[in-house]
Design a protein around this motif. Structure first.
Motif, short mmCIF file in Angstrom:
data_model
loop_
_atom_site.label_atom_id
_atom_site.label_comp_id
_atom_site.label_asym_id
_atom_site.label_seq_id
_atom_site.Cartn_x
_atom_site.Cartn_y
_atom_site.Cartn_z
N LEU A 133 -16.94 -6.21 -19.57
CA LEU A 133 -16.77 -4.80 -19.20
C LEU A 133 -16.60 -4.69 -17.70
N VAL A 134 -15.69 -3.84 -17.28
CA VAL A 134 -15.51 -3.55 -15.85
C VAL A 134 -15.67 -2.06 -15.61
N LYS A 135 -16.40 -1.72 -14.54
CA LYS A 135 -16.46 -0.32 -14.11
C LYS A 135 -15.46 -0.16 -12.97
N LEU A 136 -14.50 0.73 -13.14
CA LEU A 136 -13.41 0.91 -12.18
C LEU A 136 -13.52 2.29 -11.56
N ASP A 137 -13.84 2.34 -10.28
CA ASP A 137 -14.12 3.60 -9.60
C ASP A 137 -13.01 3.95 -8.61
N PHE A 138 -13.00 5.21 -8.18
CA PHE A 138 -12.02 5.72 -7.22
C PHE A 138 -10.59 5.51 -7.70
N LEU A 139 -10.40 5.64 -9.01
CA LEU A 139 -9.06 5.41 -9.57
C LEU A 139 -8.06 6.48 -9.14
N TYR A 140 -8.56 7.65 -8.75
CA TYR A 140 -7.65 8.72 -8.33
C TYR A 140 -6.81 8.31 -7.12
N GLY A 141 -7.25 7.28 -6.40
CA GLY A 141 -6.52 6.83 -5.21
C GLY A 141 -5.08 6.45 -5.52
N ALA A 142 -4.82 6.06 -6.76
CA ALA A 142 -3.46 5.66 -7.13
C ALA A 142 -2.49 6.83 -7.12
N CYS A 143 -3.01 8.06 -7.30
CA CYS A 143 -2.09 9.20 -7.51
C CYS A 143 -2.30 10.35 -6.53
N VAL A 144 -2.95 10.08 -5.41
CA VAL A 144 -3.18 11.16 -4.44
C VAL A 144 -1.87 11.70 -3.88
N LEU A 145 -0.88 10.82 -3.73
CA LEU A 145 0.40 11.21 -3.14
C LEU A 145 1.54 10.95 -4.13
N PRO A 146 2.40 11.94 -4.39
CA PRO A 146 3.58 11.68 -5.24
C PRO A 146 4.50 10.67 -4.55
N ILE A 147 4.85 9.61 -5.24
CA ILE A 147 5.72 8.58 -4.66
C ILE A 147 6.77 8.15 -5.69
N HIS A 148 7.83 7.54 -5.21
CA HIS A 148 8.88 6.98 -6.06
C HIS A 148 9.45 8.02 -7.04
N ASN A 149 9.56 9.26 -6.58
CA ASN A 149 10.12 10.35 -7.40
C ASN A 149 9.31 10.58 -8.68
N LYS A 150 8.03 10.29 -8.61
CA LYS A 150 7.15 10.52 -9.76
C LYS A 150 6.09 11.54 -9.39
N THR A 151 5.66 12.33 -10.39
CA THR A 151 4.58 13.27 -10.16
C THR A 151 3.26 12.52 -10.11
N PHE A 181 0.81 -1.21 0.00
CA PHE A 181 0.00 0.00 0.00
C PHE A 181 0.84 1.27 0.00
N ILE A 182 0.24 2.33 -0.50
CA ILE A 182 0.91 3.63 -0.56
C ILE A 182 1.21 4.12 0.86
N LYS A 183 2.43 4.61 1.06
CA LYS A 183 2.85 5.12 2.37
C LYS A 183 3.37 6.54 2.23
N ASP A 184 3.25 7.29 3.31
CA ASP A 184 3.76 8.66 3.31
C ASP A 184 5.26 8.66 3.55
N LYS A 185 5.84 9.84 3.65
CA LYS A 185 7.30 9.94 3.78
C LYS A 185 7.82 9.39 5.10
N TYR A 186 6.91 9.14 6.05
CA TYR A 186 7.31 8.56 7.33
C TYR A 186 7.13 7.04 7.35
N GLY A 187 6.70 6.50 6.20
CA GLY A 187 6.51 5.06 6.12
C GLY A 187 5.18 4.57 6.66
N LYS A 188 4.26 5.50 6.91
CA LYS A 188 2.95 5.11 7.43
C LYS A 188 1.93 5.04 6.29
N PRO A 189 0.96 4.12 6.39
CA PRO A 189 -0.09 4.03 5.36
C PRO A 189 -0.79 5.38 5.18
N TYR A 190 -0.99 5.76 3.92
CA TYR A 190 -1.54 7.08 3.61
C TYR A 190 -3.02 6.96 3.26
#
Length: 251
Positions: A56-74, A9-18
């Motif tokens: 067909l698949v409906k995929l919702d809340f996709l923005y969750g992948a990019c809420v936080l910049p990680i791995h030196n990526k925008t 899971f995505i973690k913040d700069k302190y290593g905690k789940p975001y």
């Protein structure tokens, strides 16, 4: 899964789940760059599309992948990578993207929600984000993002509702939403129990789903809060003029 694989899971700069969203009291999102998470995502889609046979698949809340910049990526890079991963997983199967920043989804989904959720009332709210739950907002999104329809994907303007129960909109307002969706969008959804419909509601449903040849001429605000849309429907010129704040027709 979170207890067994917290490293996915995505973690913040302190290593905690975001916390990547507020629905359901908050939620976490998978880090698409983690190999274990990627393999899990691929397995899920393989099961749904190939074992279960869905097309067909409906995929919702996709923005969750990019809420936080990680791995030196925008955040933009992350969302583009996430959409590439989803298209790789789905191959030639159909995707309805939802809750996704629009530009990274260009050409990656077959259908896309292009605005906010419709409300059960025609409540006009000020000082909120334009993609918040709001019938006036979704009406404006549907009309002013029409240029994406047939170019980036086929537009999904959210559901229309014609039922009487659990509704705070007048039937005229409900029909107006249905008319705008069928005129400016390509994907039509309804979740009502249509067996409860009276004849007027049945007629409105049939009219909304009827195949039409639509050509948009113009759509713009002509007065404060007053929208005027001009279009051809099966060769017939139609003018739709209404107040966005209250959903009432303007003569």
């Amino acid at each position: 899964m979170f207890r067994e694989h917290p490293e996915w899971f995505i973690k913040d700069k302190y290593g905690k789940p975001y916390n990547t969203g507020h629905n359901w009291g908050g939620f976490y999102s998978l880090d698409i760059y983690n190999e274990g998470a990627r393999e899990y995502i691929k397995h899920v889609f393989d099961t749904v599309l190939n074992d279960w046979g869905y097309d067909l698949v409906k995929l919702d809340f996709l923005y969750g992948a990019c809420v936080l910049p990680i791995h030196n990526k925008t955040r933009g890079e992350i969302m583009c990578d996430a959409m590439d991963l989803l298209r790789e997983c789905c191959k030639d199967k159909l995707i309805l993207g939802c809750g996704v920043p629009l530009m990274p989804a260009f050409g990656k989904v077959d259908y896309c929600r292009i605005g906010s959720d419709v409300e059960l009332s025609w409540k006009n709210t000020r000082h909120k984000i334009r993609d918040d739950v709001s019938t006036p907002h979704t009406i404006c999104n549907t009309i002013f993002r029409r240029h994406l329809n047939g170019r980036a994907w086929m537009n999904d303007p959210d559901v229309f509702l014609l039922r009487d129960y659990n509704m705070k909109m007048s039937f005229q307002q409900r029909k107006l939403v249905a008319k705008i969706n069928s005129t400016f969008g390509s994907l039509l959804f309804i979740s009502d129990d249509v067996s409860t419909y009276n004849q007027e509601q049945k007629d409105a449903l049939k009219a909304t789903f009827a195949q039409k040849d639509i050509k948009i001429i113009s759509a713009e605000f002509v007065e404060k809060d007053v929208m005027k849309a001009v279009f051809e429907e099966d060769g017939k010129s139609i003018t739709l003029k209404f107040n966005v704040r209250n959903g009432e027709y303007v003569l």
